[in-house]
Design a protein around this motif. Structure first.
Motif, PDB file in Angstrom:
ATOM      1  N   SER A   1      12.177 -25.991 -64.460  1.00 28.85           N
ATOM      2  CA  SER A   1      11.987 -24.798 -65.268  1.00 28.85           C
ATOM      3  C   SER A   1      10.945 -23.876 -64.657  1.00 28.85           C
ATOM      4  CB  SER A   1      11.561 -25.195 -66.677  1.00 28.85           C
ATOM      5  OG  SER A   1      11.285 -24.043 -67.427  1.00 28.85           O
TER       6      SER A   1
ATOM      7  N   TRP B   1      13.508 -13.779 -73.136  1.00 25.95           N
ATOM      8  CA  TRP B   1      14.597 -14.541 -73.726  1.00 25.95           C
ATOM      9  C   TRP B   1      15.156 -15.471 -72.669  1.00 25.95           C
ATOM     10  CZ3 TRP B   1      14.935  -9.357 -72.618  1.00 25.95           C
ATOM     11  CH2 TRP B   1      15.841  -8.998 -71.651  1.00 25.95           C
ATOM     12  N   THR B   2      15.957 -16.397 -73.080  1.00 23.29           N
ATOM     13  CA  THR B   2      16.594 -17.331 -72.159  1.00 23.29           C
ATOM     14  C   THR B   2      18.001 -16.843 -71.851  1.00 23.29           C
ATOM     15  OG1 THR B   2      15.332 -19.171 -73.072  1.00 23.29           O
ATOM     16  CG2 THR B   2      17.317 -19.722 -71.842  1.00 23.29           C
ATOM     17  N   ALA B   3      18.302 -16.706 -70.575  1.00 27.86           N
ATOM     18  CA  ALA B   3      19.649 -16.321 -70.139  1.00 27.86           C
ATOM     19  C   ALA B   3      20.419 -17.584 -69.814  1.00 27.86           C
ATOM     20  CB  ALA B   3      19.566 -15.418 -68.924  1.00 27.86           C
ATOM     21  N   ASN B   4      21.607 -17.705 -70.355  1.00 29.08           N
ATOM     22  CA  ASN B   4      22.447 -18.874 -70.109  1.00 29.08           C
ATOM     23  C   ASN B   4      23.577 -18.593 -69.129  1.00 29.08           C
ATOM     24  OD1 ASN B   4      21.069 -20.553 -72.000  1.00 29.08           O
ATOM     25  ND2 ASN B   4      22.050 -19.379 -73.613  1.00 29.08           N
ATOM     26  N   ASP B   5      23.959 -17.322 -68.970  1.00 33.69           N
ATOM     27  CA  ASP B   5      25.056 -16.944 -68.095  1.00 33.69           C
ATOM     28  C   ASP B   5      24.687 -15.689 -67.317  1.00 33.69           C
ATOM     29  OD1 ASP B   5      27.178 -18.812 -69.041  1.00 33.69           O
ATOM     30  OD2 ASP B   5      26.956 -17.690 -70.905  1.00 33.69           O
TER      31      ASP B   5
ATOM     32  N   ARG C   1      32.078 -14.481 -65.297  1.00 32.46           N
ATOM     33  CA  ARG C   1      30.964 -15.106 -66.017  1.00 32.46           C
ATOM     34  C   ARG C   1      30.652 -16.424 -65.338  1.00 32.46           C
ATOM     35  NH1 ARG C   1      28.802 -14.981 -71.375  1.00 32.46           N
ATOM     36  NH2 ARG C   1      30.180 -13.205 -71.759  1.00 32.46           N
ATOM     37  N   TRP C   2      29.368 -16.625 -65.051  1.00 29.96           N
ATOM     38  CA  TRP C   2      28.933 -17.841 -64.384  1.00 29.96           C
ATOM     39  C   TRP C   2      27.749 -18.439 -65.137  1.00 29.96           C
ATOM     40  CZ3 TRP C   2      30.095 -13.187 -62.249  1.00 29.96           C
ATOM     41  CH2 TRP C   2      31.190 -13.148 -61.395  1.00 29.96           C
ATOM     42  N   PRO C   3      27.813 -19.716 -65.494  1.00 27.55           N
ATOM     43  CA  PRO C   3      26.689 -20.346 -66.184  1.00 27.55           C
ATOM     44  C   PRO C   3      25.498 -20.495 -65.238  1.00 27.55           C
ATOM     45  CG  PRO C   3      28.373 -21.971 -65.683  1.00 27.55           C
ATOM     46  CD  PRO C   3      28.922 -20.629 -65.283  1.00 27.55           C
ATOM     47  N   LEU C   4      24.323 -20.268 -65.752  1.00 27.72           N
ATOM     48  CA  LEU C   4      23.099 -20.467 -64.981  1.00 27.72           C
ATOM     49  C   LEU C   4      22.680 -21.922 -65.149  1.00 27.72           C
ATOM     50  CD1 LEU C   4      21.251 -17.189 -65.940  1.00 27.72           C
ATOM     51  CD2 LEU C   4      22.504 -17.684 -63.831  1.00 27.72           C
ATOM     52  N   VAL C   5      22.585 -22.633 -64.055  1.00 25.56           N
ATOM     53  CA  VAL C   5      22.303 -24.061 -64.077  1.00 25.56           C
ATOM     54  C   VAL C   5      20.919 -24.295 -63.491  1.00 25.56           C
ATOM     55  CG1 VAL C   5      23.062 -26.313 -63.256  1.00 25.56           C
ATOM     56  CG2 VAL C   5      24.755 -24.569 -63.787  1.00 25.56           C
ATOM     57  N   GLU C   6      20.083 -25.035 -64.214  1.00 23.62           N
ATOM     58  CA  GLU C   6      18.754 -25.358 -63.721  1.00 23.62           C
ATOM     59  C   GLU C   6      18.873 -26.301 -62.532  1.00 23.62           C
ATOM     60  OE1 GLU C   6      14.824 -27.658 -65.267  1.00 23.62           O
ATOM     61  OE2 GLU C   6      15.943 -26.496 -66.724  1.00 23.62           O
TER      62      GLU C   6
END
Length: 70
Positions: A67, A36-40, A58-63
């Motif tokens: 990818s 799955w894709t994790a966003n945070d 909570r911290w957003p995961l930033v590319e």
């Protein structure tokens, strides 16, 4: 964790993802990989034995480097 001062000798640290709680005999057959894709990234304090969870951060995961998806 030890270098950051968070080592607690009386605890065993085991990061995990809980997908399901289930009573009964554990499953004994292999399954296909799940993805799955994790966003945070979320830090949660689980109150042992009380089924209570407190979101501490909570911290957003930033590319940043492109990818890594397969």
């Amino acid at each position: 964790m030890a270098r950051a001062g968070f080592l607690r000798t009386e605890w065993v640290f085991c990061p995990h993802v809980t997908l399901l709680y289930r009573a009964g005999v554990p499953f004994t057959r292999a399954i296909d990989p799940i993805c799955w894709t994790a966003n945070d990234f979320v830090l949660i304090h689980s109150i042992i034995g009380e089924h209570q969870h407190i979101e501490l951060g909570r911290w957003p995961l930033v590319e940043r480097q492109g990818s890594l998806a397969f």
